[in-house]
Design an enzyme around this catalytic site. Structure first.
Site, PDB file in Angstrom:
ATOM      1  N   CYS A  88       0.844  -1.207   0.000  1.00  9.36           N
ATOM      2  CA  CYS A  88       0.000   0.000   0.000  1.00  9.36           C
ATOM      3  C   CYS A  88       0.874   1.250   0.000  1.00  9.36           C
ATOM      4  O   CYS A  88       1.400   1.649   1.043  1.00  9.36           O
ATOM      5  CB  CYS A  88      -0.919  -0.019   1.219  1.00  9.36           C
ATOM      6  SG  CYS A  88      -1.911   1.479   1.384  1.00  9.36           S
ATOM      7  N   CYS A  91      -0.378   4.127   2.246  1.00  9.90           N
ATOM      8  CA  CYS A  91      -0.159   3.928   3.695  1.00  9.90           C
ATOM      9  C   CYS A  91       1.319   4.080   4.052  1.00  9.90           C
ATOM     10  O   CYS A  91       1.649   4.643   5.084  1.00  9.90           O
ATOM     11  CB  CYS A  91      -0.594   2.530   4.136  1.00  9.90           C
ATOM     12  SG  CYS A  91      -2.019   1.865   3.306  1.00  9.90           S
ATOM     13  N   ASP A  92       2.203   3.534   3.244  1.00  6.84           N
ATOM     14  CA  ASP A  92       3.615   3.405   3.654  1.00  6.84           C
ATOM     15  C   ASP A  92       4.587   4.301   2.895  1.00  6.84           C
ATOM     16  O   ASP A  92       5.767   4.369   3.253  1.00  6.84           O
ATOM     17  CB  ASP A  92       4.084   1.938   3.435  1.00  6.84           C
ATOM     18  CG  ASP A  92       3.244   0.951   4.213  1.00  6.84           C
ATOM     19  OD1 ASP A  92       2.709   1.347   5.262  1.00  6.84           O
ATOM     20  OD2 ASP A  92       3.122  -0.209   3.774  1.00  6.84           O
TER      21      ASP A  92
END
Ligand code: NAP
Length: 259
Positions: A88, A91-92
């Site tokens: 992701c 997200c990261d």
């Protein structure tokens, strides 16, 4: 990611839409439990849903487990997840600010996430096993115009290198069987998805690709077990069709329950 094809919203981000749906269900005071379903056992009149520490009985079930990201199949892929491997970018991505990363895949997801990562990272390598892409022309044109994106084509990831239990690089192999090492700090895997049905194999309701087969009422070949959404075998995988599948399944369960 933004959802741009759900009726009533010009665009809405996925997590917001999901939490709105959750709130709507909560307003109906429907009981819910969290936990992994290890197995479903069919006892004809009732089904057993086996969780880690509990077995739930139900007359009917709807399986809506969707799809999960396809893995490359390399041995340290799972252990390095969160330690250099990510599924992701949104997200990261910020963990890799100003660093060099690789994205693997040739579809819309790989291109969309490359676009996002290129705005944060120093350099993004886009690795694809062929030299043509499934991604839309629009995304291809946008990504190809970026200075800090390098395409590595006709190549597969052969090995993920690790140092101190963290990803330290990847080894690629091209169609001429030449290998090459990239010292990237992060690897983002976007090679499509597979139905999340591993725990339902014993039921004999899956096709060869692991999708659940249902009839027009969204019932499987087992009376009382229904399925809907991305986990079933169908022609169009969209939020709109998933919601429609679910309505038809619920309607038919009601008919079955009171029959
Ligand atoms: P996808 O379209 O299935 O693409 C998967 C890519 O991964 C393909 O290029 C495939 O290569 C490659 N691949 C598959 N297995 C591989 C393996 N073992 N090793 C290396 N490469 C492998 O998946 P997706 O990109 O996740 O998209 C899924 C769906 O969501 C699509 O319908 C897409 O259009 C949609 N989507 C749309 C948007 C948008 O509209 N903005 C954004 C994201 C996703 P080959 O090409 O060689 O098969």
């Amino acid at each position: 990611a933004l959802v741009e094809n759900y009726p009533g919203f010009t665009n809405i981000d996925g997590p917001t839409l999901a939490s709105n749906i959750f709130e709507q269900v909560n307003n109906l005071s429907i009981n819910y439990k969290s936990g992994e379903v290890k197995e479903i056992i069919d006892n004809i009149d009732y089904k057993q849903i086996v969780l880690e520490n509990e077995i739930i009985r139900a007359k009917t079930i709807i399986i809506a487990t969707g799809r999960q990201p396809r893995e490359l199949g390399l041995n340290n892929e799972k252990t390095l997840t969160g330690r250099g491997i990510s599924w992701c970018a949104i997200c990261d991505g910020y963990f890799f600010k100003d660093k060099e990363v690789a994205v693997v895949g040739g579809g819309d997801s790989a291109f969309e996430e490359t676009l996002f990562l290129s705005s944060i990272c120093k350099k993004v390598y886009l690795i694809h096993r062929r030299d043509t892409f499934k991604a839309s022309n629009y995304l291809q044109t946008k990504v190809k115009s970026l200075d800090n994106v390098e395409f590595i084509l006709n190549s597969n990831i052969k090995e993920i290198k690790e140092d101190n239990s963290k990803l330290s690089g990847i080894i690629l192999e091209n169609s001429l069987q030449e290998t090459k090492e990239l010292n990237v700090s992060g690897l983002f895997i976007y090679i499509g998805s597979v139905p999340a049905t591993d725990n339902f194999k014993k039921l004999n309701i899956l096709n060869e690709q692991g999708y659940i087969l249902v009839d027009k009422n969204y019932e499987t070949n087992i009376k009382g077990i229904y399925a809907c959404g991305d986990v079933i075998d169908k022609s169009l995988y969209q939020l709109t069709t998933a919601v429609g599948d679910a309505s038809t399944a619920a309607y038919n369960i009601k008919k079955y329950y009171f029959s």
